[in-house]
Design an enzyme around this catalytic site. Structure first.
Site, PDB file in Angstrom:
ATOM      1  N   LYS A 280       0.594  19.457  -8.576  1.00  0.00           N
ATOM      2  CA  LYS A 280       0.715  18.070  -8.099  1.00  0.00           C
ATOM      3  C   LYS A 280       1.945  17.478  -8.787  1.00  0.00           C
ATOM      4  O   LYS A 280       1.871  16.833  -9.837  1.00  0.00           O
ATOM      5  CB  LYS A 280      -0.577  17.312  -8.432  1.00  0.00           C
TER       6      LYS A 280
HETATM    7  N1  PMP Z   1      -3.179  17.280  -0.286  1.00  0.00           N
HETATM    8  C1  PMP Z   1      -2.255  16.474  -0.843  1.00  0.00           C
HETATM    9  C2  PMP Z   1      -0.835  16.681  -0.460  1.00  0.00           C
HETATM   10  C3  PMP Z   1      -2.618  15.474  -1.750  1.00  0.00           C
HETATM   11  O1  PMP Z   1      -1.711  14.669  -2.293  1.00  0.00           O
HETATM   12  C4  PMP Z   1      -3.982  15.294  -2.046  1.00  0.00           C
HETATM   13  C5  PMP Z   1      -4.403  14.211  -2.994  1.00  0.00           C
HETATM   14  N2  PMP Z   1      -4.367  14.641  -4.312  1.00  0.00           N
HETATM   15  C6  PMP Z   1      -4.912  16.163  -1.457  1.00  0.00           C
HETATM   16  C7  PMP Z   1      -4.475  17.138  -0.587  1.00  0.00           C
HETATM   17  C8  PMP Z   1      -6.372  16.064  -1.793  1.00  0.00           C
HETATM   18  O2  PMP Z   1      -6.559  16.495  -3.112  1.00  0.00           O
HETATM   19  P1  PMP Z   1      -7.760  15.971  -3.995  1.00  0.00           P
HETATM   20  O3  PMP Z   1      -8.975  16.145  -3.205  1.00  0.00           O
HETATM   21  O4  PMP Z   1      -7.718  16.824  -5.207  1.00  0.00           O
HETATM   22  O5  PMP Z   1      -7.490  14.522  -4.274  1.00  0.00           O
END
Ligand code: PMP
Length: 306
Positions: free
Chosen positions: A163
């Site tokens: 991330k």
């Molecule tokens: N894909 C992307 C590109 C994201 O930014 C997010 C948000 N973090 C998600 C998927 C979903 O991830 P999570 O469930 O861990 O928040």
């Protein structure tokens, strides 16, 4: 007091809001970082988006361990040296909530780099963590989505499972372009033309009682996606993870996005295709309620849409 001129009425903090910044607690309004930092210029920084919920047993950070593990993994992949453990970060996150008297909240930890205008890893690493109130914004509005002309980055051009700050320019481009064309949100494909994910959420869809979701490889391995897979297992649903085409989604009964911020949100349409099943009859709707129950430990029968 130092304050950037465009932030003087931030929606993210009040005068008394406290943040954790470089091993100290300080007022958000006084926290600052150098304009020469490498994260700002080249996008190398890593962060998380985490939710805390008011539960029957007090305030709980949902899947704190998984989020901070991903944060440290992201840092490692991006050559960012971090001297915090997952346990320390969890303690700080709980202290942050307590100090700001927050219950339903969103937490944003960020590792950012020191001053450096080269393209080399930077030894000096800053850590900032803030939180703000995040009420129950759940609505019943279904999203009108469109296939984005932007693709997700190729997993050989970056660590797609990290991330990383810079990756979000791709998300911003896709989301902005979709909104400019009158849609609520974009759906991005991967470089091979397979369904990938939304700018900030993962995708699921349903067809004939089976749940489908794009396989890992070209998407962020979402923690909510994983939770939904766990809930689907509890429901003994048949789930298929592989690569899908737009045409597969355009034959689906129903579809939804999942993410920490979005939780579970149903899709009304993808371009001209309207998902035929009523959202209230879909697996997504059941999973949404199970998810709400899981994060807040409330009983299913007590749940009400607000
Ligand atoms: N894909 C992307 C590109 C994201 O930014 C997010 C948000 N973090 C998600 C998927 C979903 O991830 P999570 O469930 O861990 O928040």
């Amino acid at each position: 007091m130092r304050r950037a001129f465009f932030l003087n009425r931030s929606m993210y903090y009040k005068n008394e809001t406290v943040v954790y910044h470089n091993k100290k607690w300080e007022l958000a309004k006084d926290a600052s970082a150098s304009l020469y930092n490498q994260t700002m210029h080249y996008g190398n920084g890593v962060f998380e988006g985490i939710r805390a919920y008011k539960t029957e047993d007090g305030v709980k950070i949902f899947k704190a361990k998984e989020h901070f593990q991903r944060l440290l993994l992201s840092a490692k992949k991006m050559h960012i040296h971090v001297d915090y453990t997952v346990d320390e970060l969890i303690i700080l996150a709980n202290q942050l909530l307590e100090k700001n008297n927050l219950q339903d909240a969103y937490l944003r930890p960020l590792f950012y780099l020191g001053d450096n205008m080269t393209l080399e890893p930077v030894k000096e690493v800053g850590f900032f963590m803030c939180a703000w109130e995040w009420g129950n914004y759940l609505g019943t509005k279904l999203l009108r989505t469109t296939v984005s002309p932007y693709t997700r980055p190729h997993p050989r051009s970056c660590h797609i499972d990290a991330k990383t700050v810079g990756h979000y320019t791709n998300s911003i481009l896709a989301s902005t372009e979709a909104k400019q064309r009158g849609f609520d949100e974009a759906l991005l494909l991967d470089v091979n033309g397979y369904l990938a994910e939304a700018p900030g959420a993962n995708l699921f869809f349903e067809k004939d009682g089976v749940l489908y979701t794009p396989a890992l490889g070209h998407i962020l391995p979402g923690i909510t996606r994983q939770t939904i897979l766990e809930l689907a297992k509890e429901l003994e649903l048949h789930v298929v993870q592989k690569h899908f085409k737009v045409i597969d989604l355009k034959a689906a009964d129903s579809a939804f996005f999942v993410g920490t911020a979005a939780e579970v949100v149903g899709l009304k349409s993808l371009d001209e295709y309207e998902f035929p099943m009523a959202w209230e009859n879909s697996l997504g709707y059941d999973l949404l309620h199970m998810y709400k129950q899981r994060v807040s430990k409330r009983e299913y029968k007590h749940f009400e849409l607000v």
